[in-house]
Design a protein around this motif. Structure first.
Motif, mmCIF file in Angstrom:
data_model
loop_
_atom_site.group_PDB
_atom_site.id
_atom_site.type_symbol
_atom_site.label_atom_id
_atom_site.label_comp_id
_atom_site.label_asym_id
_atom_site.label_seq_id
_atom_site.Cartn_x
_atom_site.Cartn_y
_atom_site.Cartn_z
ATOM 1 N N CYS A 108 0.550 -8.053 8.478
ATOM 2 C CA CYS A 108 1.274 -6.856 8.177
ATOM 3 C C CYS A 108 2.865 -6.992 8.259
ATOM 4 O O CYS A 108 3.167 -7.193 9.620
ATOM 5 C CB CYS A 108 0.756 -5.662 8.984
ATOM 6 S SG CYS A 108 -1.052 -5.045 8.385
ATOM 7 N N VAL A 125 0.312 -7.848 3.989
ATOM 8 C CA VAL A 125 0.782 -6.555 3.421
ATOM 9 C C VAL A 125 1.657 -6.029 3.797
ATOM 10 O O VAL A 125 2.433 -6.413 4.863
ATOM 11 C CB VAL A 125 -0.360 -5.407 4.042
ATOM 12 C CG1 VAL A 125 0.077 -3.786 3.886
ATOM 13 C CG2 VAL A 125 -1.887 -5.731 3.599
ATOM 14 N N LEU A 161 -1.574 3.106 9.333
ATOM 15 C CA LEU A 161 -1.670 2.503 8.057
ATOM 16 C C LEU A 161 -2.086 0.952 8.716
ATOM 17 O O LEU A 161 -3.123 0.407 8.158
ATOM 18 C CB LEU A 161 -0.410 2.397 7.157
ATOM 19 C CG LEU A 161 -0.635 1.571 6.069
ATOM 20 C CD1 LEU A 161 -1.788 2.153 5.066
ATOM 21 C CD2 LEU A 161 0.648 1.857 5.280
ATOM 22 N N PRO A 192 0.686 -1.203 0.159
ATOM 23 C CA PRO A 192 -0.040 0.020 -0.018
ATOM 24 C C PRO A 192 0.864 1.242 -0.043
ATOM 25 O O PRO A 192 0.272 2.364 0.182
ATOM 26 C CB PRO A 192 -0.775 -0.099 1.414
ATOM 27 C CG PRO A 192 0.203 -0.916 2.425
ATOM 28 C CD PRO A 192 1.089 -1.787 1.161
ATOM 29 N N ILE A 227 -5.921 -0.858 7.837
ATOM 30 C CA ILE A 227 -5.891 -2.129 6.850
ATOM 31 C C ILE A 227 -6.631 -3.237 7.934
ATOM 32 O O ILE A 227 -7.367 -4.018 7.506
ATOM 33 C CB ILE A 227 -4.414 -2.626 6.721
ATOM 34 C CG1 ILE A 227 -3.898 -1.718 5.793
ATOM 35 C CG2 ILE A 227 -4.593 -4.139 6.075
ATOM 36 C CD1 ILE A 227 -2.434 -1.690 5.161
ATOM 37 N N LYS A 228 -6.309 -3.267 9.040
ATOM 38 C CA LYS A 228 -6.778 -4.307 10.012
ATOM 39 C C LYS A 228 -8.354 -4.100 10.362
ATOM 40 O O LYS A 228 -8.983 -4.795 10.519
ATOM 41 C CB LYS A 228 -6.065 -4.317 11.303
ATOM 42 C CG LYS A 228 -4.676 -4.737 11.302
ATOM 43 C CD LYS A 228 -4.438 -6.285 11.739
ATOM 44 C CE LYS A 228 -2.746 -6.694 11.441
ATOM 45 N NZ LYS A 228 -2.427 -7.885 11.733
ATOM 46 N N THR A 288 -6.593 -11.386 -0.316
ATOM 47 C CA THR A 288 -5.564 -10.672 0.432
ATOM 48 C C THR A 288 -4.915 -11.096 1.867
ATOM 49 O O THR A 288 -5.788 -11.269 2.548
ATOM 50 C CB THR A 288 -5.885 -9.032 0.784
ATOM 51 O OG1 THR A 288 -6.574 -8.637 -0.408
ATOM 52 C CG2 THR A 288 -4.423 -8.466 1.086
ATOM 53 N N ILE A 320 -8.033 -4.310 -0.937
ATOM 54 C CA ILE A 320 -8.138 -5.314 -0.142
ATOM 55 C C ILE A 320 -9.362 -6.250 -0.588
ATOM 56 O O ILE A 320 -10.404 -6.026 -0.541
ATOM 57 C CB ILE A 320 -8.271 -4.812 1.160
ATOM 58 C CG1 ILE A 320 -6.598 -4.347 1.568
ATOM 59 C CG2 ILE A 320 -8.504 -6.107 2.357
ATOM 60 C CD1 ILE A 320 -7.078 -3.581 3.065
ATOM 61 N N LYS A 368 -9.832 -5.753 7.259
ATOM 62 C CA LYS A 368 -9.575 -7.212 7.240
ATOM 63 C C LYS A 368 -8.722 -7.339 8.370
ATOM 64 O O LYS A 368 -7.425 -7.254 8.287
ATOM 65 C CB LYS A 368 -8.977 -7.469 5.828
ATOM 66 C CG LYS A 368 -9.116 -9.071 5.752
ATOM 67 C CD LYS A 368 -8.778 -9.516 4.514
ATOM 68 C CE LYS A 368 -8.999 -11.173 4.134
ATOM 69 N NZ LYS A 368 -8.511 -11.509 2.763
ATOM 70 N N ILE A 423 -6.543 1.740 -1.180
ATOM 71 C CA ILE A 423 -6.255 0.510 -0.172
ATOM 72 C C ILE A 423 -7.219 -0.087 0.125
ATOM 73 O O ILE A 423 -7.493 -1.539 -0.071
ATOM 74 C CB ILE A 423 -5.475 1.049 0.903
ATOM 75 C CG1 ILE A 423 -3.972 1.907 0.473
ATOM 76 C CG2 ILE A 423 -5.105 -0.184 1.825
ATOM 77 C CD1 ILE A 423 -3.436 2.619 1.708
ATOM 78 N N ARG A 424 -8.590 0.469 0.488
ATOM 79 C CA ARG A 424 -9.775 -0.164 0.925
ATOM 80 C C ARG A 424 -10.392 -0.885 -0.153
ATOM 81 O O ARG A 424 -10.600 -2.211 -0.235
ATOM 82 C CB ARG A 424 -10.608 0.882 1.144
ATOM 83 C CG ARG A 424 -12.179 0.248 1.711
ATOM 84 C CD ARG A 424 -13.258 1.140 1.949
ATOM 85 N NE ARG A 424 -12.791 1.921 3.195
ATOM 86 C CZ ARG A 424 -12.822 3.165 3.351
ATOM 87 N NH1 ARG A 424 -12.501 3.766 2.091
ATOM 88 N NH2 ARG A 424 -12.492 3.838 4.301
#
Ligand SMILES: *Cc1c(COP(=O)(O)O)cnc(C)c1O
Length: 427
Positions: free
Chosen positions: A209, A174, A196, A119, A200-201, A171, A167, A204, A163-164
């Motif tokens: 990561c 990351v 970030l 990302p 992301i978490k 995925t 995913i 999902k 990014i949204r």
């Protein structure tokens, strides 16, 4: 006995260069003090980890053959896990370099059908072949692992929308590169990496990561593993080896991630239980012990160089006053002579091979000639004072390292001397 100025003069620094350097240093006292404070905190963190795991004389001995019951290796891995506040760590001389450590972390934690996401834009050059962005034998792509990339926005911020959307159900992992490496985007602070990862978490929760931590270790008091990274990965011939480790890489993170990496490094069924440390452990331990202050020296060098060259009118990234998140300094000269003169200065200041003159050459994997200055005790070590630059637009040199601050200072003054003697700068 010589005073400071006489000592520098006796080693080929002119009065003009020395005075200019010192006038710039005057303004850096507060920043250097902050760097020393970070080093103190990190020194105690490392020391505390060594004491907690009762590092003993026997830990320094090492094993041969299979390396069963290598208490020094196991204790070192526990120390790394403590330093990075992770469940486990893999720290081995059998991990040959940073690229290998990153490839290992990726290949062991991804399975066919999974997708990898970056990302933060294009990853480090050597990872392009690991991932298969550039076709390569044995790449993740060959094993059916797909890849997506979302670039940073033009202002350097994260493209949260992109990014949204990127995913998806595939995925799995990351990858986030902390350092800008040899690009012009800003290096990410640990705080930004944390933001970030949280984002992301939130989309999902079970995605892994991983942070490419190369050049970032001990620059701040927190590491990416303190802000949610499942794995941090790096090279021991950069910051955490403290200049003493002659080889090696590390992966610190969740128990399962590290276990996967160990089974891939050695063999399914064997994992961390094998892998003789031979005679390497004293350098790994002592290097880690020195790493916080060595990183501080390199940082001071980078900031000193940024301020000197900024004052001389050259574009520098990061600029002289920006906060720092890695040890790399870029200076743009706009012409090849500048890059070459800079590298000649760094080489002339080296403890090893100071008598040789670096020349641009056709390095494998690069589309232009590259000049490298490295008079290092450990071949290719970039925690030691080093510089390199591709001979192409915009003619920028990337400079990093310095095991001690006096050496970094001398090396940078030598670059000024070299540019001055060629008439590229006037003081
Ligand atoms: C140096 C580096 C690597 C690769 O490490 P090598 O030891 O050169 O293989 C990967 N990522 C970043 C950001 C680096 O700086």
């Amino acid at each position: 006995m010589l005073g400071t100025k006489e000592a520098f003069l006796s080693m080929g620094i002119s009065k003009e260069v020395f005075d200019f350097g010192n006038s710039v240093l005057e303004g850096l006292k507060d920043r250097f003090e902050q760097i020393d404070q970070v080093a103190e905190i990190n020194q105690l963190k490392v020391l505390g980890a060594m004491q907690k795991h009762q590092v003993s004389e026997a830990c320094l001995l090492g094993t041969t053959g299979y390396g069963y019951n290598d208490i020094g290796r196991d204790a070192l891995e526990a120390v790394y896990a403590s330093v990075f506040h992770t469940e486990d760590a893999l720290v081995r001389p059998q991990i040959t370099c940073g690229t290998h450590a990153l490839a290992l972390a990726l290949m062991s934690n991804l399975r066919p059908g999974d997708e990898l996401l970056s990302p933060v834009g294009k990853p480090y050059d050597t990872l392009e072949e690991v991932i298969g962005i550039r076709p390569s034998k044995g790449s993740l792509a060959e094993y059916g692992v797909s890849y997506r990339q979302i670039d940073l926005l033009p202002d350097g911020s994260f493209d949260f929308d992109g990014i949204r959307k990127a995913i998806n159900e595939k995925t799995k992992l990351v990858t986030i590169q902390r350092s800008k490496g040899y690009q012009t985007r800003p290096t990410l602070s640990v705080a930004r990496i944390g933001e970030l990862i949280a984002f992301i978490k939130s989309i999902k929760s079970d995605v892994l990561c991983m942070v490419d931590n190369c050049y970032g270790e001990f620059v701040e008091t927190m590491e990416p593993s303190d802000v949610g990274a499942d794995m941090v990965v790096g090279s021991l011939i950069k910051n955490p080896g403290g200049g003493l480790a002659p080889i090696g890489g590390y992966i610190a993170g969740k128990k399962e991630c590290v276990e996967n990496a160990a089974y891939r490094l050695t063999s399914p069924g064997l994992g961390k239980e094998v892998g003789a440390s031979l005679g390497i452990l004293p350098q790994f331990y002592q290097g880690l012990f020195l790493a916080p202050t060595v990183t501080a020296s390199a940082l001071k060098g980078a900031i000193f160089a940024a301020n000197l060259y900024e004052k001389l009118g050259f574009p520098v990234i990061p600029n002289g006053s920006e906060s720092r998140h890695d040890i790399i300094q870029a200076v743009t000269f706009g012409k090849p002579e500048g890059v070459i003169a800079f590298c000649e200065g760094i080489q002339a200041a080296a403890p090893v091979d100071s008598h040789v003159t670096p020349e641009p050459w056709d390095m494998p994997g690069y589309d232009a000639k590259v000049i490298m200055a490295a008079g290092a005790f450990v071949s290719g070590s970039s925690i030691e004072l080093s510089a390199d630059g591709p001979i192409k637009e915009p003619y920028a040199v990337y400079f990093q390292g310095g095991l001690t601050w006096p050496h970094a200072k001398y090396g940078i003054l030598k670059t000024l001397e070299s540019l001055k003697s060629k008439g590229i700068i006037q003081l």
